[in-house]
Design a protein around this motif. Structure first.
Motif, short mmCIF file in Angstrom:
data_model
loop_
_atom_site.label_atom_id
_atom_site.label_comp_id
_atom_site.label_asym_id
_atom_site.label_seq_id
_atom_site.Cartn_x
_atom_site.Cartn_y
_atom_site.Cartn_z
N ASP A 74 -5.57 -106.59 106.28
CA ASP A 74 -6.39 -107.14 105.21
C ASP A 74 -5.61 -108.09 104.31
O ASP A 74 -6.13 -109.12 103.89
CB ASP A 74 -6.98 -106.00 104.36
N ARG A 83 -14.43 -102.11 99.10
CA ARG A 83 -14.34 -102.67 97.75
C ARG A 83 -15.49 -103.66 97.55
O ARG A 83 -15.28 -104.84 97.25
CB ARG A 83 -12.99 -103.35 97.51
N SER A 111 -15.69 -105.79 94.46
CA SER A 111 -14.79 -106.96 94.42
C SER A 111 -15.33 -108.10 95.26
O SER A 111 -15.02 -109.27 95.01
CB SER A 111 -13.39 -106.56 94.91
N ALA A 112 -16.12 -107.77 96.28
CA ALA A 112 -16.69 -108.82 97.15
C ALA A 112 -17.80 -109.58 96.44
O ALA A 112 -18.00 -110.77 96.70
CB ALA A 112 -17.22 -108.19 98.44
N GLU A 155 -12.88 -107.67 101.47
CA GLU A 155 -13.12 -106.70 100.41
C GLU A 155 -14.21 -105.70 100.81
O GLU A 155 -14.09 -104.50 100.57
CB GLU A 155 -13.53 -107.42 99.12
N ALA A 185 -6.56 -112.02 103.90
CA ALA A 185 -6.94 -112.52 102.57
C ALA A 185 -6.08 -113.71 102.17
O ALA A 185 -6.57 -114.69 101.59
CB ALA A 185 -6.81 -111.40 101.54
N HIS A 188 -13.42 -114.24 102.89
CA HIS A 188 -12.58 -113.43 102.01
C HIS A 188 -13.36 -112.23 101.49
O HIS A 188 -12.83 -111.11 101.38
CB HIS A 188 -12.08 -114.29 100.85
#
Length: 428
Positions: free
Chosen positions: A207, A246, A249-250, A241, A211, A237
């Motif tokens: 990851d 997450r 966060s995405a 997430e 990223a 990206h």
């Protein structure tokens, strides 16, 4: 090591390898059946039995169980194979792990390329610029070809050496190009190829590195003022997430991607792809209404005419909406809606990676319903795909399935499935 010692060692290795093959045959397995039970390619079993490679540690308990031998017996079959490198050729400890070296090498290239993207003028001499002209002119065609090869290849990692070579050429060319028009074209190539590199490492479940690749791709596309390219990098990206659990966060990444896409080409499918991924994020956050609205927006891609995408960094044409809709409904705990969408997806011509993801979702539906037959049927097929393709994306789907197995009734098939999924490589 004397010549006689070498002959003795070779004979010993041959006996060990023959023992491994004979033990498999004695248990009634063909190489194909043995490979399928282990979730690996038949060629992998051939390499084991030929002494060209050895099983990974997490594969050995399952192999020993299938062969009806102890772990010590299995080590006896394989120990000679692990000593193929002559002992009189030392391997310096300073070399470190090859995968770690490759990772550090790419991180260094990422940093260097990022520093070169914003250079306003060329730094190299005229002769050096002339030397890189051929590479610059052929770069776009090469990257397009690499996307095609990547899409057709089951084991995505095999494409890495060519991608790495082309990334280095792009970094070199950023120093040497003369005109701002050419610099823009090179930035587009950087934004394009680093998205492909990011996909490769996302599939390998690295990851952090994926990223980094997507961040550099987005920065390069921004410098080139290529809004669709930029929005796609941001969307990829966001996937990192999302699949790292997450989703919160995405969401802002996709919101930014949506705004950027509105400044792009309205005839392309970019904004609709962003909506499709937003639907997955809303599903992960448990927002049914927002998920439905995003899916409906994504469906509007079917109103576009002409060439919606080009098969490279933009590949969305709506053909994946069945599987994406099904995945959303699985996440939201709506098996009644999910099964129809996933069945429609499975009836299509899918790549092994996409098929594996759909199979994993159908297995999850079985777990949700407590239908062990459905769960095991689809999970075993997904495991076979994961073993054949080494796809971390499919593996991540299956690892997510494990958390749903604990509440199911006691069943030996569930225990075996749990062990098979546990044996898959975890996220990097």
């Amino acid at each position: 090591m004397t010549w006689g010692d070498a002959r003795h060692a070779e004979a010993s290795m041959t006996a060990k390898r023959r023992g491994l093959a004979e033990q498999r045959a004695a248990r009634g397995y063909s190489q194909e059946e043995f490979a399928a039970l282990l979730g690996v390619a038949t060629s992998t079993v051939v390499r084991w039995e030929g002494g060209h490679s050895t099983p990974r540690p997490y594969q050995r308990p399952k192999i020993a169980k299938l062969l009806g031998v102890t772990a010590a017996d299995l080590d006896g079959f394989l120990v000679a194979v692990t000593t193929v490198t002559p002992q009189d050729i030392p391997i310096p400890a300073s070399l470190g792990d090859p995968d770690d070296m490759r990772r550090r090498d790419l991180l260094g290239l990422l940093a260097a390329t990022g520093a070169l993207i914003t250079l306003p003028e060329p730094l190299a001499s005229a002769s050096a610029r002339q030397e890189s002209a051929t590479v610059f002119e052929t770069g776009e065609a090469m990257i397009e070809h690499l996307w095609q090869v990547y899409g057709l290849t089951d084991d995505k990692s095999t494409v890495y050496p060519v991608i790495r070579h082309q990334l280095a050429l792009l970094a070199k060319s950023l120093v040497e190009v003369r005109s701002e028009i050419d610099r823009k074209r090179l930035r587009m190539q950087v934004g394009n190829l680093y998205q492909l590199a990011g996909e490769l490492f996302f599939d390998a479940r690295d990851d952090a590195l994926s990223a980094h690749c997507y961040t550099l791709a987005a920065n390069a596309a921004k410098e080139a003022r290529m809004y669709d390219l930029w929005a796609c990098a941001m969307t990829r990206h966001a996937y990192v997430e999302l699949y790292a659990d997450r989703a919160a966060s995405a969401a802002p990444l996709l919101s930014a991607a949506s705004n950027i896409a509105r400044r792009g080409d309205s005839t392309l499918s970019t904004r609709y792809w962003v909506s499709a991924v937003q639907a997955e994020v809303h599903a992960a956050l448990g927002d049914v209404d927002a998920c439905s609205r995003a899916l409906d927006t994504a469906e509007e891609v079917h109103t576009l005419d002409g060439q919606l995408h080009h098969g490279g960094w933009l590949r969305f044409d709506g053909s994946r909406l069945c599987e994406e809709r099904g995945a959303c409904y699985v996440t939201l705990g709506r098996p009644d809606l999910a099964e129809e969408a996933l069945a429609s997806a499975l009836a299509q011509e899918l790549s092994p990676r996409r098929r594996g993801a759909v199979l994993a979702d159908l297995a999850t539906l079985g777990a949700h319903r407590g239908d062990i037959d459905q769960l095991v049927h689809y999970a075993d097929q997904a495991l076979t795909v994961a073993g054949q393709t080494h796809s971390g994306y499919v593996g991540a789907k299956l690892h997510g399935l494990r958390s749903r197995l604990a509440g199911l009734p006691a069943d030996t098939r569930i225990s075996e499935l749990h062990e098979k999924i546990a044996a898959l490589p975890s996220a990097a």
